[in-house]
Design an enzyme around this catalytic site. Structure first.
Site, PDB file in Angstrom:
ATOM      1  N   ASP A 119     -37.179  78.273 -11.835  1.00 44.30           N
ATOM      2  CA  ASP A 119     -36.624  79.533 -11.330  1.00 44.30           C
ATOM      3  C   ASP A 119     -36.853  79.656  -9.825  1.00 44.30           C
ATOM      4  O   ASP A 119     -37.993  79.659  -9.372  1.00 44.30           O
ATOM      5  CB  ASP A 119     -37.297  80.727 -12.030  1.00 44.30           C
ATOM      6  CG  ASP A 119     -36.992  80.764 -13.523  1.00 44.30           C
ATOM      7  OD1 ASP A 119     -35.887  80.359 -13.905  1.00 44.30           O
ATOM      8  OD2 ASP A 119     -37.857  81.207 -14.301  1.00 44.30           O
ATOM      9  N   ASP A 129     -40.412  73.262  -9.784  1.00 39.65           N
ATOM     10  CA  ASP A 129     -40.371  74.561 -10.446  1.00 39.65           C
ATOM     11  C   ASP A 129     -38.890  74.805 -10.772  1.00 39.65           C
ATOM     12  O   ASP A 129     -38.010  74.217 -10.129  1.00 39.65           O
ATOM     13  CB  ASP A 129     -40.921  75.621  -9.484  1.00 39.65           C
ATOM     14  CG  ASP A 129     -40.695  77.028  -9.986  1.00 39.65           C
ATOM     15  OD1 ASP A 129     -41.001  77.291 -11.156  1.00 39.65           O
ATOM     16  OD2 ASP A 129     -40.199  77.863  -9.194  1.00 39.65           O
TER      17      ASP A 129
HETATM   18  C1  BG6 Z   1     -41.111  81.964 -14.289  1.00 38.39           C
HETATM   19  C2  BG6 Z   1     -40.483  83.095 -13.500  1.00 38.39           C
HETATM   20  O1  BG6 Z   1     -40.434  80.783 -14.063  1.00 38.39           O
HETATM   21  O2  BG6 Z   1     -41.084  82.243 -15.681  1.00 38.39           O
HETATM   22  C3  BG6 Z   1     -41.176  84.407 -13.857  1.00 38.39           C
HETATM   23  O3  BG6 Z   1     -40.612  82.853 -12.108  1.00 38.39           O
HETATM   24  C4  BG6 Z   1     -41.138  84.622 -15.363  1.00 38.39           C
HETATM   25  O4  BG6 Z   1     -40.536  85.461 -13.178  1.00 38.39           O
HETATM   26  C5  BG6 Z   1     -41.772  83.428 -16.064  1.00 38.39           C
HETATM   27  O5  BG6 Z   1     -41.849  85.827 -15.697  1.00 38.39           O
HETATM   28  C6  BG6 Z   1     -41.757  83.549 -17.591  1.00 38.39           C
HETATM   29  O6  BG6 Z   1     -40.437  83.461 -18.045  1.00 38.39           O
HETATM   30  P1  BG6 Z   1     -39.977  83.600 -19.556  1.00 38.39           P
HETATM   31  O7  BG6 Z   1     -38.578  83.042 -19.556  1.00 38.39           O
HETATM   32  O8  BG6 Z   1     -40.905  82.784 -20.402  1.00 38.39           O
HETATM   33  O9  BG6 Z   1     -40.045  85.050 -19.902  1.00 38.39           O
HETATM   34 MG    MG Z   2     -40.050  79.909  -8.998  1.00 37.78          MG
END
Ligand code: BG6
Ligand code: MG
Length: 220
Positions: free
Chosen positions: A10, A8
């Site tokens: 984030d 993963d």
């Molecule tokens: C995930 C995060 O990786 O991506 C979430 O943990 C986030 O918090 C999701 O909402 C979507 O991200 P993005 O960048 O497409 O808005």
């Molecule tokens: Mg994560």
């Protein structure tokens, strides 16, 4: 046998939690909706529109689809301006050395992230070339806890799901890995998740390449 490790992004490779929080908070303040750091935790691993639905749970009125799309775009513009500041110094402890160590052993590496901003984040961190495949929010319909992003990563790597280990920090992500038929290492908030094969605070307190090597020897 573990033949591939799917990370993963984030919360595992980089901490973007605060950037997400600041951007959602700005939107919530603009709309007069209460939103705290604690509520922000519920958005981990969840797609942008599903996150917006959680933010809007405390709204005093309902919003049209157009308004929701505009709000998601407003949040994303702010978020992108924040992640544009990311540099390799923002890599989480132990993340890069774990990926490098696994690659040295011939283990395939991939990203499995719900974020549509994953490719840009990898570029800012200067680690795009460390992954054999990147599966992200741009190429899936259902986000975690659905298994789609991890199954896509495995398919891109040409490795069967049962030979993949996922590294996750969110409950929705651990569930997605298990739903994909993969093993899962839980970090941070997910380290005590009952369905993980192993848990740790972060990748600096664990020698992941050594653990994978030992496990593969035991299986053989
Ligand atoms: C995930 C995060 O990786 O991506 C979430 O943990 C986030 O918090 C999701 O909402 C979507 O991200 P993005 O960048 O497409 O808005
Ligand atoms: Mg994560």
């Amino acid at each position: 046998m573990i033949q591939a490790v799917i990370f993963d992004l984030d919360g595992v490779i980089v901490s973007t939690d605060e950037c997400h929080y600041q951007a959602w908070k700005a939107l919530a303040d603009r709309e007069g909706i209460p939103f705290s750091r604690q509520e922000n935790h519920r958005l981990r691993g969840v797609s942008r529109m599903e996150s917006l639905a959680i933010v809007l749970e405390k709204a005093k009125r309902s919003y049209t689809d157009d308004e929701k799309n505009n709000m998601a775009a407003y949040k994303n513009d702010l978020y992108v301006s924040l992640i544009n500041e990311l540099t390799p110094a923002d890599l989480l402890p132990g993340a890069q050395s774990a990926v490098l160590g696994l690659r040295k052993m011939g283990i395939k590496t991939a990203i499995g992230s719900s974020s549509k901003n994953a490719p840009a984040i990898l570029e800012h961190l200067e680690i795009t070339t460390l992954f054999d495949a990147v599966a992200d929010g741009n190429s899936i319909k259902r986000s975690k806890p659905a298994p789609d992003v991890f199954l896509l990563a495995a398919k891109m790597l040409n490795i069967p799901p049962e030979y993949c280990l996922v590294v996750e920090d969110a409950e929705a992500g651990v569930d997605a890995a298990i739903n994909a038929g993969m093993m899962c290492l839980g970090l941070g908030a997910a380290q005590k998740h009952p369905r993980t094969i192993l848990g740790a605070k972060d990748l600096s307190v664990l020698d992941l390449p050594a653990w994978v090597a030992l496990r593969n020897t035991e299986i053989n």
